[in-house]
Design an enzyme around this catalytic site. Structure first.
Site, PDB file in Angstrom:
ATOM      1  N   GLU A 134    -119.503 108.395   4.830  1.00 16.46           N
ATOM      2  CA  GLU A 134    -120.400 109.269   5.223  1.00 16.46           C
ATOM      3  C   GLU A 134    -120.996 109.731   3.696  1.00 16.46           C
ATOM      4  O   GLU A 134    -121.619 110.801   3.536  1.00 16.46           O
ATOM      5  CB  GLU A 134    -120.048 110.614   6.101  1.00 16.46           C
ATOM      6  CG  GLU A 134    -119.006 111.214   5.513  1.00 16.46           C
ATOM      7  CD  GLU A 134    -118.683 112.192   6.582  1.00 16.46           C
ATOM      8  OE1 GLU A 134    -119.397 113.123   6.722  1.00 16.46           O
ATOM      9  OE2 GLU A 134    -117.507 112.167   6.940  1.00 16.46           O
ATOM     10  N   CYS A 192    -116.669 110.793  10.166  1.00 13.82           N
ATOM     11  CA  CYS A 192    -115.464 110.566  10.044  1.00 13.82           C
ATOM     12  C   CYS A 192    -114.798 109.383  10.958  1.00 13.82           C
ATOM     13  O   CYS A 192    -113.691 108.844  11.035  1.00 13.82           O
ATOM     14  CB  CYS A 192    -114.451 111.668  10.217  1.00 13.82           C
ATOM     15  SG  CYS A 192    -114.706 112.991   8.891  1.00 13.82           S
ATOM     16  N   HIS A 206    -107.128 112.129  14.201  1.00 14.22           N
ATOM     17  CA  HIS A 206    -107.773 112.124  13.357  1.00 14.22           C
ATOM     18  C   HIS A 206    -107.846 113.731  12.463  1.00 14.22           C
ATOM     19  O   HIS A 206    -107.579 114.813  13.161  1.00 14.22           O
ATOM     20  CB  HIS A 206    -109.589 112.308  13.850  1.00 14.22           C
ATOM     21  CG  HIS A 206    -110.481 112.823  12.422  1.00 14.22           C
ATOM     22  ND1 HIS A 206    -110.360 112.140  11.336  1.00 14.22           N
ATOM     23  CD2 HIS A 206    -111.209 113.913  12.548  1.00 14.22           C
ATOM     24  CE1 HIS A 206    -111.218 112.537  10.633  1.00 14.22           C
ATOM     25  NE2 HIS A 206    -111.784 113.819  11.112  1.00 14.22           N
TER      26      HIS A 206
END
Lengths: 81, 407
Positions: free
Chosen positions: B80, B112, B238
């Protein structure tokens, strides 16, 4: 369902998700932060309570709520919809 | 079905760091609370002569042989933090690594989730058979923008991962038919310009929580009614910040069976903490997160050949994906052969003042059509760390043309 029922669900989840809090000591006019909750604890209490109450509330409507009482009021609106 | 997974893997945590404790003190916060809630000890920083291109390359350089470079037929870069809206960083990475010209390459973007989106595409290409035996290189890199004095200044970081995906996996084999996906349209964190990074902490925490629940329930729809506590030996989540993985684990534990926080902590310490070894030193791991945690797990625990690992990737915007894989016999040796710990040890720890000056300098380069990167900053750190290492740096930008150089 009454407000007391909703409060009971929230309190039960507070007891599950916060360390070192006893049932009798929770004052619903206070915030969960007053009992040592960090933002992740609060999210879990809100999420598990909503799951149990079978309601889904847009997160934006929950953003400004600061006491256990006002959280219960908001939940109650949706429970009775 | 073919066996498909990771043949080789490396992570690159930059060359600079900042102590979270120092930052907490400078920002007048209680260091103990900051360290406990976010589970970050240090965050990685990169000098302004690095960017997502150099990070991807510096992660990949040490693991690719000349034979690998000939066999790669696809290169996907998850980020990103691209340096251009049209030209994908995969092209810069391709040339810096000296890959063969017959390589499909592009970027994937979904905050992400970008790294796992890239991984998934690579796996599907190989599973289709259209790869004709060739391998895919997946790279993912990101680092935080400037957020002085904001609450989320404590959840920043940066890292790159390079992953060679093939039908001859040595580290992990993915269970291709075991996956669950959940998506919704939300503005939790987003990057509307080359400098701005917007976000709402609370919305972000809630959407992550919704996504993990949704993705895991979908995983169970596809796989069957598995028992969360028994089915996975370890769980990778994550890590926008490592502390978030506690919340993720709590959601899935409570979905299986409601329980007290203390019991969840015990399970977290056993099944998740070993995965956080590197994330705690890097901070936010962005699109490389699942790979960083897989590396951390393999390094932290004894041989876990044959064990099933549950993995969850999240991208703001948002998407959640729950998937799983089985650890392969060579995994432990492969990770031991890398020097991730000692590479992280080599980072120069900056003072809060140096960190602020660094981020201000980087910001002055963004969207600037002409500049030469200053290699003398931080007491000539370039000479000590980069010079002669073979690593890639950004040398200059001339009328927006970027010049990279192996040094």
């Amino acid at each position: 369902m009454t407000k007391d029922d909703v409060v009971a669900v929230i309190v039960e989840n507070i007891l599950d998700n916060l360390d070192d809090v006893e049932e009798g000591e929770i004052d619903t006019s206070k915030s969960m932060k007053d009992y040592g909750a960090n933002s992740l604890d609060i999210i879990e209490v809100v999420s598990t309570s909503m799951r149990e109450l079978k309601i889904k509330i847009p997160r934006t409507e929950l953003a400004d709520i600061d006491t256990i009482d006002s959280l219960a009021d908001k939940f109650l609106e949706y429970v009775n919809k | 079905m073919k066996k498909i997974g990771i043949e080789k893997m490396n992570i690159y945590g930059g060359s600079l760091s900042l102590s979270q404790k120092d930052l907490a003190i400078a920002r007048d916060k209680d260091p103990e609370v900051v360290l406990r809630d976010y589970l970050i000890d240090t965050r990685s920083l990169i000098p302004p002569y690095e960017d997502t291109v150099t990070m991807c390359v510096n992660a990949a350089l040490s693991i690719l042989t000349e034979e690998d470079k000939k066999q790669i037929g696809m290169l996907i870069a998850g980020t990103e933090g691209s340096v251009d809206f049209g030209k994908p960083i995969s092209t810069n990475v391709h040339s810096a690594l000296g890959l063969n010209p017959n390589v499909r390459n592009y970027e994937t973007k979904h905050a992400c989730y970008s790294g796992v989106a890239a991984l998934d595409t690579a796996i599907n290409w190989i599973a289709s058979g259209l790869n004709k035996g060739r391998k895919a290189l997946v790279v993912a890199a990101d680092f935080s923008r400037k957020h002085f004095l904001k609450d989320h200044e404590f959840v920043l970081g940066g890292v790159a991962a390079a992953v060679l995906v093939s039908e001859n996996p040595k580290i992990i084999e993915y269970e291709l038919d075991k996956k669950g996906t959940w998506t919704t349209d939300v503005y939790d964190t987003f990057r509307p310009s080359a400098k701005a990074e917007m976000g709402n902490n609370e919305v972000s925490l809630f959407s992550y929580t919704d996504a993990i629940e949704g993705a895991f329930l979908h995983y169970k729809d596809n796989v069957g009614d598995v028992n969360f506590d028994e089915y996975f030996k370890y769980n990778i989540y994550h890590t926008p910040f490592p502390g978030m993985s506690f919340q993720a684990h709590r959601v899935l534990c409570n979905l299986q069976r409601k329980r007290k926080k203390a019991e969840i902590k015990e399970s977290f310490n056993e099944k998740v903490m070993p995965t956080l070894r590197y994330a705690q030193r890097i901070g936010s791991c962005y699109g490389a997160s699942n790979f960083v945690c897989l590396s951390g797990l393999l390094k932290s625990v004894p041989d876990i050949t044959g064990e099933r690992i549950g993995m969850f990737s999240y991208g703001s915007g948002c998407i959640g994906e729950f998937y799983s894989g089985i650890i392969l016999p060579d995994a432990k040796k492969m990770i031991e052969d890398l020097s991730i710990d000692s590479e992280l040890d080599k980072r120069k720890q900056l003072s809060v003042k140096e960190y602020e000056a660094l981020e201000n300098l980087r910001e002055s380069y963004i969207e600037n059509p002409d500049f030469e990167t200053d290699l003398s900053i931080l007491d000539n750190w370039y000479d000590k760390y980069y010079k002669g290492s073979g690593k890639l740096i950004l040398k200059k930008v001339d009328n927006y043309f970027r010049t990279y150089e192996r040094v």
